[in-house]
Scaffold this motif. Structure first.
Motif, PDB file in Angstrom:
ATOM      1  N   ARG A   4       0.842  -1.197   0.000  1.00  0.00           N
ATOM      2  CA  ARG A   4       0.000   0.000   0.000  1.00  0.00           C
ATOM      3  C   ARG A   4       0.873   1.242   0.000  1.00  0.00           C
ATOM      4  N   PRO A   5       0.328   2.355  -0.443  1.00  0.00           N
ATOM      5  CA  PRO A   5       1.103   3.594  -0.305  1.00  0.00           C
ATOM      6  C   PRO A   5       1.324   3.903   1.170  1.00  0.00           C
ATOM      7  N   HIS A   6       2.489   4.358   1.461  1.00  0.00           N
ATOM      8  CA  HIS A   6       2.826   4.698   2.848  1.00  0.00           C
ATOM      9  C   HIS A   6       2.829   6.217   2.984  1.00  0.00           C
ATOM     10  N   PHE A   7       2.336   6.689   4.090  1.00  0.00           N
ATOM     11  CA  PHE A   7       2.304   8.123   4.351  1.00  0.00           C
ATOM     12  C   PHE A   7       2.982   8.401   5.684  1.00  0.00           C
ATOM     13  N   PRO A   8       3.594   9.562   5.832  1.00  0.00           N
ATOM     14  CA  PRO A   8       4.371   9.857   7.041  1.00  0.00           C
ATOM     15  C   PRO A   8       3.489  10.185   8.239  1.00  0.00           C
ATOM     16  N   THR A   9       2.837   9.177   8.762  1.00  0.00           N
ATOM     17  CA  THR A   9       1.914   9.404   9.873  1.00  0.00           C
ATOM     18  C   THR A   9       2.163   8.478  11.055  1.00  0.00           C
ATOM     19  N   HIS A  10       3.219   7.703  11.020  1.00  0.00           N
ATOM     20  CA  HIS A  10       3.378   6.639  12.014  1.00  0.00           C
ATOM     21  C   HIS A  10       4.304   6.949  13.169  1.00  0.00           C
ATOM     22  N   GLY A  11       5.085   7.994  13.103  1.00  0.00           N
ATOM     23  CA  GLY A  11       5.927   8.385  14.232  1.00  0.00           C
ATOM     24  C   GLY A  11       7.279   7.695  14.270  1.00  0.00           C
ATOM     25  N   LEU A  12       8.047   8.092  15.267  1.00  0.00           N
ATOM     26  CA  LEU A  12       9.401   7.558  15.448  1.00  0.00           C
ATOM     27  C   LEU A  12       9.355   6.115  15.932  1.00  0.00           C
ATOM     28  N   PRO A  13      10.419   5.354  15.676  1.00  0.00           N
ATOM     29  CA  PRO A  13      10.450   3.971  16.158  1.00  0.00           C
ATOM     30  C   PRO A  13      10.521   3.913  17.677  1.00  0.00           C
TER      31      PRO A  13
ATOM     32  N   ALA B 176      26.437   4.888  10.596  1.00  0.00           N
ATOM     33  CA  ALA B 176      25.425   4.798  11.661  1.00  0.00           C
ATOM     34  C   ALA B 176      24.275   5.756  11.381  1.00  0.00           C
ATOM     35  N   PHE B 177      24.580   6.976  10.959  1.00  0.00           N
ATOM     36  CA  PHE B 177      23.530   7.940  10.642  1.00  0.00           C
ATOM     37  C   PHE B 177      22.632   7.419   9.527  1.00  0.00           C
ATOM     38  N   SER B 178      23.235   6.857   8.483  1.00  0.00           N
ATOM     39  CA  SER B 178      22.457   6.346   7.351  1.00  0.00           C
ATOM     40  C   SER B 178      21.515   5.230   7.786  1.00  0.00           C
ATOM     41  N   ASN B 179      22.023   4.306   8.585  1.00  0.00           N
ATOM     42  CA  ASN B 179      21.179   3.208   9.068  1.00  0.00           C
ATOM     43  C   ASN B 179      20.055   3.731   9.955  1.00  0.00           C
ATOM     44  N   LEU B 180      20.383   4.667  10.838  1.00  0.00           N
ATOM     45  CA  LEU B 180      19.358   5.256  11.707  1.00  0.00           C
ATOM     46  C   LEU B 180      18.327   6.035  10.897  1.00  0.00           C
ATOM     47  N   ALA B 181      18.776   6.757   9.886  1.00  0.00           N
ATOM     48  CA  ALA B 181      17.843   7.517   9.042  1.00  0.00           C
ATOM     49  C   ALA B 181      16.864   6.579   8.362  1.00  0.00           C
ATOM     50  N   MET B 182      17.341   5.453   7.841  1.00  0.00           N
ATOM     51  CA  MET B 182      16.429   4.492   7.201  1.00  0.00           C
ATOM     52  C   MET B 182      15.471   3.887   8.224  1.00  0.00           C
ATOM     53  N   HIS B 183      15.972   3.590   9.407  1.00  0.00           N
ATOM     54  CA  HIS B 183      15.127   3.031  10.465  1.00  0.00           C
ATOM     55  C   HIS B 183      14.011   4.021  10.834  1.00  0.00           C
ATOM     56  N   VAL B 184      14.382   5.289  10.971  1.00  0.00           N
ATOM     57  CA  VAL B 184      13.403   6.332  11.305  1.00  0.00           C
ATOM     58  C   VAL B 184      12.424   6.531  10.151  1.00  0.00           C
ATOM     59  N   LEU B 185      12.909   6.634   8.925  1.00  0.00           N
ATOM     60  CA  LEU B 185      12.010   6.831   7.781  1.00  0.00           C
ATOM     61  C   LEU B 185      11.054   5.644   7.613  1.00  0.00           C
ATOM     62  N   ASP B 186      11.564   4.433   7.763  1.00  0.00           N
ATOM     63  CA  ASP B 186      10.679   3.262   7.673  1.00  0.00           C
ATOM     64  C   ASP B 186       9.598   3.322   8.736  1.00  0.00           C
ATOM     65  N   SER B 187       9.976   3.721   9.932  1.00  0.00           N
ATOM     66  CA  SER B 187       8.979   3.828  11.005  1.00  0.00           C
ATOM     67  C   SER B 187       7.959   4.918  10.711  1.00  0.00           C
ATOM     68  N   ILE B 188       8.402   6.078  10.296  1.00  0.00           N
ATOM     69  CA  ILE B 188       7.511   7.193  10.013  1.00  0.00           C
ATOM     70  C   ILE B 188       6.517   6.836   8.914  1.00  0.00           C
ATOM     71  N   TYR B 189       6.992   6.093   7.902  1.00  0.00           N
ATOM     72  CA  TYR B 189       6.131   5.731   6.773  1.00  0.00           C
ATOM     73  C   TYR B 189       5.404   4.400   6.976  1.00  0.00           C
ATOM     74  N   GLY B 190       5.600   3.768   8.124  1.00  0.00           N
ATOM     75  CA  GLY B 190       4.866   2.548   8.407  1.00  0.00           C
ATOM     76  C   GLY B 190       5.358   1.325   7.653  1.00  0.00           C
ATOM     77  N   VAL B 191       6.619   1.342   7.256  1.00  0.00           N
ATOM     78  CA  VAL B 191       7.198   0.207   6.550  1.00  0.00           C
ATOM     79  C   VAL B 191       7.657  -0.801   7.588  1.00  0.00           C
ATOM     80  N   ALA B 192       7.218  -2.036   7.450  1.00  0.00           N
ATOM     81  CA  ALA B 192       7.582  -3.074   8.428  1.00  0.00           C
ATOM     82  C   ALA B 192       9.081  -3.310   8.396  1.00  0.00           C
ATOM     83  N   GLY B 193       9.652  -3.524   9.579  1.00  0.00           N
ATOM     84  CA  GLY B 193      11.097  -3.774   9.687  1.00  0.00           C
ATOM     85  C   GLY B 193      11.468  -5.178   9.327  1.00  0.00           C
TER      86      GLY B 193
END
Length: 180
Positions: free
Chosen positions: A56-65, A163-180
């Protein structure tokens, strides 16, 4: 614990490199990620592949991990430092002994084929753990990590950016609701 002064000076220099690279790369990266999650992914799955709802389309509504405070030291020490120590600190340095380190020059860094070989092996190593369609793109940050090693002469800037790059992806995935 008392650290020698050169460590703090190098850490400060590495932090400045991190800041510059983040300011240059991440505005476009975050915008591209947003467009992919909200427009590109739905178009590819729905229109091109004829799939309904597995992606599904993901939208930035899910918050920080929820595990962000745990992820920071983990990504810094357990992933960023460990991988940079092995790939750039050991492998790239050892391969520098086999290949000329002045073969290429880019933005003040001299390097040779060892940078490209190490980046390719880094990318392959990540793809062997668990395959995802996007993993070949790991080559681009791997090249940047290697360039940072060549430019600064150590792995601190690469470790911080990794480390920043990995954290940025972790945060973006969480914000957009992408399962880890």
């Amino acid at each position: 614990i008392q650290y020698p002064e050169p460590f703090w000076a190098e850490l400060g220099r590495a932090a400045r490199w991190l800041l510059v690279i983040v300011l240059v790369i991440y505005p476009a990266f975050v915008l591209g990620n947003h467009l992919w999650q909200t427009v590109g992914l739905p178009y590819v799955t729905d229109e091109l592949l004829g799939m309904r709802h597995p992606y599904r389309p993901h939208f930035p509504t899910h918050g920080l991990p929820d595990d962000l405070l745990v992820q920071i030291p983990y990504q810094l020490i357990g992933v960023g430092f460990a991988e940079e120590f092995f790939y750039r600190g050991y492998m790239q340095t050892r391969l520098d002994g086999l290949f000329r380190t002045d073969r290429f020059r880019l933005l003040g860094a001299s390097f040779g084929w060892s940078l490209f070989i190490t980046a390719a092996l880094f990318t392959l190593g990540h793809s062997l753990v668990t395959w995802q369609w996007w993993q070949p793109f790991i080559l681009f940050p791997a090249l940047l990590f290697g360039w940072l090693r060549a430019r600064t002469g150590n792995i601190l800037a690469g470790t911080l950016f990794h480390a920043f790059s990995n954290l940025a992806m972790h945060v973006l995935d969480s914000i957009y609701g992408v399962a880890g």
